[in-house]
Write a protein that holds these residues in place. Structure first.
Motif, PDB file in Angstrom:
ATOM      1  N   THR A 127       7.049 -87.035 -86.204  1.00 52.69           N
ATOM      2  CA  THR A 127       7.588 -85.682 -86.013  1.00 52.69           C
ATOM      3  C   THR A 127       8.374 -85.579 -84.716  1.00 52.69           C
ATOM      4  O   THR A 127       8.044 -86.246 -83.734  1.00 52.69           O
ATOM      5  N   ARG A 128       9.405 -84.747 -84.714  1.00 49.80           N
ATOM      6  CA  ARG A 128      10.107 -84.407 -83.471  1.00 49.80           C
ATOM      7  C   ARG A 128      10.489 -82.939 -83.509  1.00 49.80           C
ATOM      8  O   ARG A 128      10.608 -82.336 -84.582  1.00 49.80           O
ATOM      9  N   ILE A 129      10.632 -82.368 -82.312  1.00 53.10           N
ATOM     10  CA  ILE A 129      11.089 -80.984 -82.161  1.00 53.10           C
ATOM     11  C   ILE A 129      12.505 -81.025 -81.605  1.00 53.10           C
ATOM     12  O   ILE A 129      12.794 -81.774 -80.667  1.00 53.10           O
ATOM     13  N   THR A 130      13.386 -80.228 -82.181  1.00 55.44           N
ATOM     14  CA  THR A 130      14.761 -80.191 -81.696  1.00 55.44           C
ATOM     15  C   THR A 130      15.261 -78.751 -81.675  1.00 55.44           C
ATOM     16  O   THR A 130      14.850 -77.932 -82.504  1.00 55.44           O
ATOM     17  N   VAL A 227      11.223 -78.216 -86.414  1.00 54.00           N
ATOM     18  CA  VAL A 227      10.371 -79.398 -86.454  1.00 54.00           C
ATOM     19  C   VAL A 227      10.927 -80.298 -87.557  1.00 54.00           C
ATOM     20  O   VAL A 227      11.289 -79.823 -88.639  1.00 54.00           O
ATOM     21  N   VAL A 228      11.019 -81.582 -87.239  1.00 55.89           N
ATOM     22  CA  VAL A 228      11.601 -82.547 -88.173  1.00 55.89           C
ATOM     23  C   VAL A 228      10.538 -83.591 -88.507  1.00 55.89           C
ATOM     24  O   VAL A 228      10.065 -84.315 -87.622  1.00 55.89           O
ATOM     25  N   SER A 253      -2.552 -77.570 -85.402  1.00 54.79           N
ATOM     26  CA  SER A 253      -2.791 -78.370 -84.192  1.00 54.79           C
ATOM     27  C   SER A 253      -1.707 -78.216 -83.136  1.00 54.79           C
ATOM     28  O   SER A 253      -1.793 -78.843 -82.078  1.00 54.79           O
ATOM     29  N   ASN A 254      -0.696 -77.397 -83.403  1.00 57.78           N
ATOM     30  CA  ASN A 254       0.437 -77.288 -82.488  1.00 57.78           C
ATOM     31  C   ASN A 254       0.812 -75.827 -82.255  1.00 57.78           C
ATOM     32  O   ASN A 254       0.609 -74.978 -83.132  1.00 57.78           O
ATOM     33  N   PRO A 255       1.381 -75.516 -81.072  1.00 60.70           N
ATOM     34  CA  PRO A 255       1.667 -74.117 -80.706  1.00 60.70           C
ATOM     35  C   PRO A 255       2.975 -73.601 -81.295  1.00 60.70           C
ATOM     36  O   PRO A 255       3.801 -73.005 -80.595  1.00 60.70           O
ATOM     37  N   TRP A 256       3.187 -73.821 -82.592  1.00 62.10           N
ATOM     38  CA  TRP A 256       4.399 -73.377 -83.258  1.00 62.10           C
ATOM     39  C   TRP A 256       4.032 -72.668 -84.552  1.00 62.10           C
ATOM     40  O   TRP A 256       2.961 -72.891 -85.116  1.00 62.10           O
ATOM     41  N   ARG A 257       4.955 -71.830 -85.018  1.00 64.87           N
ATOM     42  CA  ARG A 257       4.782 -71.186 -86.317  1.00 64.87           C
ATOM     43  C   ARG A 257       6.117 -71.190 -87.037  1.00 64.87           C
ATOM     44  O   ARG A 257       7.184 -71.299 -86.416  1.00 64.87           O
ATOM     45  N   GLU A 280      14.290 -86.908 -93.859  1.00 64.67           N
ATOM     46  CA  GLU A 280      13.877 -85.997 -92.802  1.00 64.67           C
ATOM     47  C   GLU A 280      13.735 -84.604 -93.393  1.00 64.67           C
ATOM     48  O   GLU A 280      14.647 -84.119 -94.067  1.00 64.67           O
ATOM     49  N   LEU A 281      12.590 -83.995 -93.148  1.00 64.96           N
ATOM     50  CA  LEU A 281      12.335 -82.627 -93.573  1.00 64.96           C
ATOM     51  C   LEU A 281      12.440 -81.720 -92.358  1.00 64.96           C
ATOM     52  O   LEU A 281      11.660 -81.848 -91.404  1.00 64.96           O
ATOM     53  N   TRP A 282      13.410 -80.808 -92.358  1.00 62.08           N
ATOM     54  CA  TRP A 282      13.651 -79.867 -91.254  1.00 62.08           C
ATOM     55  C   TRP A 282      13.070 -78.506 -91.623  1.00 62.08           C
ATOM     56  O   TRP A 282      13.388 -77.952 -92.685  1.00 62.08           O
ATOM     57  N   MET A 283      12.230 -77.966 -90.735  1.00 64.62           N
ATOM     58  CA  MET A 283      11.650 -76.640 -90.950  1.00 64.62           C
ATOM     59  C   MET A 283      11.870 -75.776 -89.719  1.00 64.62           C
ATOM     60  O   MET A 283      11.605 -76.217 -88.589  1.00 64.62           O
ATOM     61  N   PRO A 284      12.355 -74.542 -89.879  1.00 59.90           N
ATOM     62  CA  PRO A 284      12.625 -73.666 -88.729  1.00 59.90           C
ATOM     63  C   PRO A 284      11.318 -73.141 -88.127  1.00 59.90           C
ATOM     64  O   PRO A 284      10.432 -72.676 -88.843  1.00 59.90           O
TER      65      PRO A 284
END
Length: 288
Positions: A127-130, A227-228, A253-257, A280-284
C-alpha cells in the motif's frame, strides 16, 4: 473504526422503533455517513438499511404474535400503514403478519451484530498513500449493476463494444497518474448493495487542463489523498479480495476513512487471457 461500528449498532438498537438518523450517528462518532455505510456493508455483508429492517422485523415478530391491532404494531415500528409494514415483514420472514399470528411462523431472526477485530498478522498489504491535484477521467462510460464476486458481464460487454483502435487512442491521451487504461467505478451506492447501478468508465486520467475530446465522457476528480493497493494474481479475484481487505484490515488499522469519489483500477501487467494481472486499486481517502 470497529468501536464506532459497535456504537452505531447500540444506537440503532436503542432506536429500532424510530427513524434512525445515520448522518447524526456518524457525526457523533467523528466520521462521515458515507464511510460508515461503506465500512458497515463491507464487514457485515449487508447494507446498514437492510440490517435495521431485519432487526426491526425480528423485534416486531413478538408483537405480531400477540393481540395488539396490526395498525398499532405497524406505527410502533415506524410504518405508516399495515400494508407497508406487511411488505417489510414478509421480505424478512417470508410470511405475512396474518400467517404468523394464525400459525406462529415461520420466522427468521436477525441477531444483534457485534464487530470484532481479529489480528492475525499473516497477510501484508502492498500500500502507498499519495496526494493528487485535481484531474479528469475521460473515456467511455456506462451504467451497470454492481456485482461483488466474479466477472461482471455488463462491464465485459461494455468494453467489448469499444473498437480496438479506440483503446489505443485513449492510451495516447493519458498524461497523469493513475497511468494507462483505467477501470473506473463511480456513483457507487454508499451501502454497496449488489444489483444497484454504478457508473463504469473505461478510460484514462488526464490533467485538469486537458480538453475532453468529442465523443468521450468525463468525470471531474477534485484534489485529495488516495490509498493505492497493489494486487497480483487471479483476476478479478485478487482485486475483489483487496476491496474486502481494505475494510477488514486496512481502514480499522489506519487513521484514514473513505471519502466520496471514484475507485480506480490501473492494470499494470496482465496475461493474454486476462486470467491473471498485476493492478493498482486507487481509493479516495481523507484523515479520520
Amino acid at each position: 473504526m470497529i468501536a464506532e461500528l459497535n456504537r452505531l449498532i447500540d444506537a440503532v438498537e436503542a432506536r429500532l422503533t424510530e427513524d434512525v438518523d445515520i448522518a447524526g450517528l456518524a457525526a457523533a462518532a467523528g466520521t462521515t455517513e458515507y464511510h460508515l455505510r461503506r465500512m458497515f456493508s463491507s464487514l457485515a455483508g449487508m447494507p446498514l438499511s437492510e440490517y435495521i429492517r431485519r432487526r426491526r422485523m425480528t423485534v416486531a415478530a413478538a408483537d405480531v404474535a400477540g393481540e395488539d391491532r396490526m395498525l398499532d404494531i405497524a406505527v410502533r415500528h415506524g410504518y405508516g400503514s399495515t400494508e407497508a409494514f406487511g411488505r417489510a415483514f414478509r421480505a424478512v420472514h417470508g410470511s405475512s403478519p396474518a400467517d404468523v399470528r394464525a400459525h406462529g411462523g415461520p420466522l427468521r431472526s436477525q441477531p444483534k451484530l457485534r464487530f470484532r477485530l481479529t489480528v492475525e498478522g499473516n497477510t501484508s498489504m502492498d500500500t502507498r498513500i499519495t496526494h493528487r491535484p485535481e484531474f479528469r477521467l475521460i473515456g467511455h462510460a456506462a451504467r451497470v449493476p454492481l456485482i461483488h464476486r466474479g466477472v461482471n458481464p455488463h462491464i465485459q460487454a461494455h468494453i467489448a463494444s469499444i473498437p480496438a483502435a479506440e483503446h489505443e487512442r485513449l492510451k495516447a491521451l493519458s498524461n497523469t497518474e493513475p497511468s494507462g487504461l483505467l477501470q473506473v467505478s463511480a456513483d457507487v451506492d454508499p451501502d454497496a448493495v449488489e444489483g444497484t447501478e454504478l457508473t463504469y468508465m473505461h478510460g484514462v486520467a488526464v490533467d485538469a487542463q486537458s480538453p475532453v475530446p468529442e465523443g468521450l465522457d468525463a468525470i471531474e476528480v477534485p484534489e485529495g489523498d488516495w490509498v493505492v493497493f497493489r494486487t497480483s494474481g487471479d483476476h478479478p479475484t485478487a482485486l475483489q479480495e483487496a476491496y474486502a481487505a481494505s475494510a477488514t484490515d486496512w481502514f480499522p488499522s489506519n487513521p484514514w476513512r473513505l471519502r466520496p469519489g471514484p475507485s480506480i483500477v490501473a492494470v499494470l501487467e496482465r496475461a493474454g487471457d486476462f486470467r491473471t494481472a498485476t493492478c493498482e486499486l486507487w481509493m479516495p481517502i481523507e484523515r479520520a
